[in-house]
Design an enzyme around this catalytic site. Structure first.
Site, PDB file in Angstrom:
ATOM      1  N   GLU A  58     118.716  -5.218  72.722  1.00 35.96           N
ATOM      2  CA  GLU A  58     118.407  -5.780  74.065  1.00 35.96           C
ATOM      3  C   GLU A  58     117.184  -6.714  74.005  1.00 35.96           C
ATOM      4  O   GLU A  58     117.049  -7.829  74.674  1.00 35.96           O
ATOM      5  CB  GLU A  58     118.328  -4.863  74.956  1.00 35.96           C
ATOM      6  CG  GLU A  58     118.462  -5.362  76.462  1.00 35.96           C
ATOM      7  CD  GLU A  58     117.556  -4.580  77.307  1.00 35.96           C
ATOM      8  OE1 GLU A  58     117.474  -5.165  78.419  1.00 35.96           O
ATOM      9  OE2 GLU A  58     117.507  -3.338  77.167  1.00 35.96           O
ATOM     10  N   ASP A  62     117.389 -10.958  74.878  1.00 41.84           N
ATOM     11  CA  ASP A  62     116.807 -11.294  75.980  1.00 41.84           C
ATOM     12  C   ASP A  62     115.970 -12.471  75.708  1.00 41.84           C
ATOM     13  O   ASP A  62     115.954 -13.522  76.413  1.00 41.84           O
ATOM     14  CB  ASP A  62     115.708 -10.222  76.681  1.00 41.84           C
ATOM     15  CG  ASP A  62     115.403 -10.910  77.799  1.00 41.84           C
ATOM     16  OD1 ASP A  62     115.943 -11.107  78.965  1.00 41.84           O
ATOM     17  OD2 ASP A  62     113.977 -10.880  78.031  1.00 41.84           O
ATOM     18  N   ASP A 131     122.819  -5.382  79.670  1.00 41.72           N
ATOM     19  CA  ASP A 131     121.901  -5.148  78.454  1.00 41.72           C
ATOM     20  C   ASP A 131     122.822  -5.342  77.281  1.00 41.72           C
ATOM     21  O   ASP A 131     122.226  -5.968  76.163  1.00 41.72           O
ATOM     22  CB  ASP A 131     121.770  -3.523  78.583  1.00 41.72           C
ATOM     23  CG  ASP A 131     120.625  -3.331  79.557  1.00 41.72           C
ATOM     24  OD1 ASP A 131     119.892  -4.146  80.098  1.00 41.72           O
ATOM     25  OD2 ASP A 131     120.151  -2.018  79.797  1.00 41.72           O
ATOM     26  N   GLU A 134     123.195  -9.018  76.116  1.00 47.24           N
ATOM     27  CA  GLU A 134     121.823  -9.456  75.473  1.00 47.24           C
ATOM     28  C   GLU A 134     121.703  -8.844  74.138  1.00 47.24           C
ATOM     29  O   GLU A 134     121.481  -9.555  73.250  1.00 47.24           O
ATOM     30  CB  GLU A 134     120.691  -9.171  76.325  1.00 47.24           C
ATOM     31  CG  GLU A 134     120.742  -9.856  77.681  1.00 47.24           C
ATOM     32  CD  GLU A 134     119.259  -9.407  78.414  1.00 47.24           C
ATOM     33  OE1 GLU A 134     119.102 -10.146  79.416  1.00 47.24           O
ATOM     34  OE2 GLU A 134     118.928  -8.048  78.224  1.00 47.24           O
TER      35      GLU A 134
END
Length: 245
Positions: A58, A62, A131, A134
């Site tokens: 994650e 991101d 989450d 990503e």
């Protein structure tokens, strides 16, 4: 990259991830990377579960997502100034937007969860969906490189870039400007309560302005809760419509 040892099960029948690959438009050379991207910490047995769940992915996803979307915005708005591009970026990578993408990808039924989280319907929780979206971006990046990740992000984030779902200005900024125009001090935010486990906390935050009723909202982080409280305040005062918050 090896698969994590998992205690949870897929919510969907069976463990075939081919339908996930079809939805996101990418075929993995190593499906264990995708499997890891769908593995919540509650489903991991043994030592160092944070290292063998999707949490590290994650983090990577991101930043890959931010890089790809920033490039998309740079090309799409050649006259856009830094502030405008930053607001658009924040809108496109916020928790709500990523959770919507996870729903578009139909990832929820394939998230690996521990028994307790599975029974509580955690696969529908916005923070977890965001989450996982990503993490899937990270999985594609690790398996196929930047160009593959770029194609997936283009497919699912481009429509949101072209048609923003809500005002591009941040609710906290709008509320501060609204207060300033009325001779009021800047809004203050206070944490009312923190709940949930350490790996998935929820924050309830109140926003205060002198002479006006406070407004509360919750979120997966203090920042998200503050924004939600500011948005609720603006809706209540008639500054924003409900569907803009």
């Amino acid at each position: 990259m090896g698969s994590a040892v998992l205690s949870g099960t897929l919510n969907a029948v069976g463990s075939d991830l081919a339908s996930v690959e079809e939805r996101i438009g990418y075929r993995f050379r190593d499906q264990s990377v995708l499997e890891l991207a769908l593995s919540h910490i509650s489903a991991v047995k043994g030592d160092a579960p944070r290292l063998r769940s999707y949490q590290r992915m994650e983090f990577l996803g991101d930043h890959v997502l931010g890089s790809v979307v920033s490039h998309m915005l740079y090309l799409a708005f050649p006259e856009g100034e830094e502030g405008d591009l930053s607001r658009r970026l924040a809108e496109l990578v916020r928790e709500e937007a990523c959770a919507e993408v996870a729903q578009d990808m139909d990832l929820g039924p394939f998230i690996r969860l521990g028994p307790g989280e599975s029974q509580s319907g955690a696969h529908k929780r916005r923070a977890i969906l965001a989450d996982v979206a990503e993490s899937v971006v990270a999985a594609v990046f690790l398996d196929g490189g930047y160009e593959a990740a770029n194609q997936v992000v283009e497919r699912f984030w481009r429509p949101r870039l072209e048609t923003p779902r809500r005002p591009l200005r941040d609710a906290k900024t709008v509320l501060q400007e609204w207060a300033q125009a009325r001779g009021l001090p800047p809004p203050s935010y206070r944490e009312v309560i923190r709940s949930g486990p350490d790996h998935a906390p929820r924050f309830t935050v109140a926003v205060d302005l002198p002479g006006l009723k406070s407004e509360q909202a919750d979120g997966a982080s203090k920042q998200n809760a503050q924004k939600a409280a500011a948005a609720a305040f603006l809706v209540r005062e008639g500054v924003w419509k409900k569907d803009e918050s």
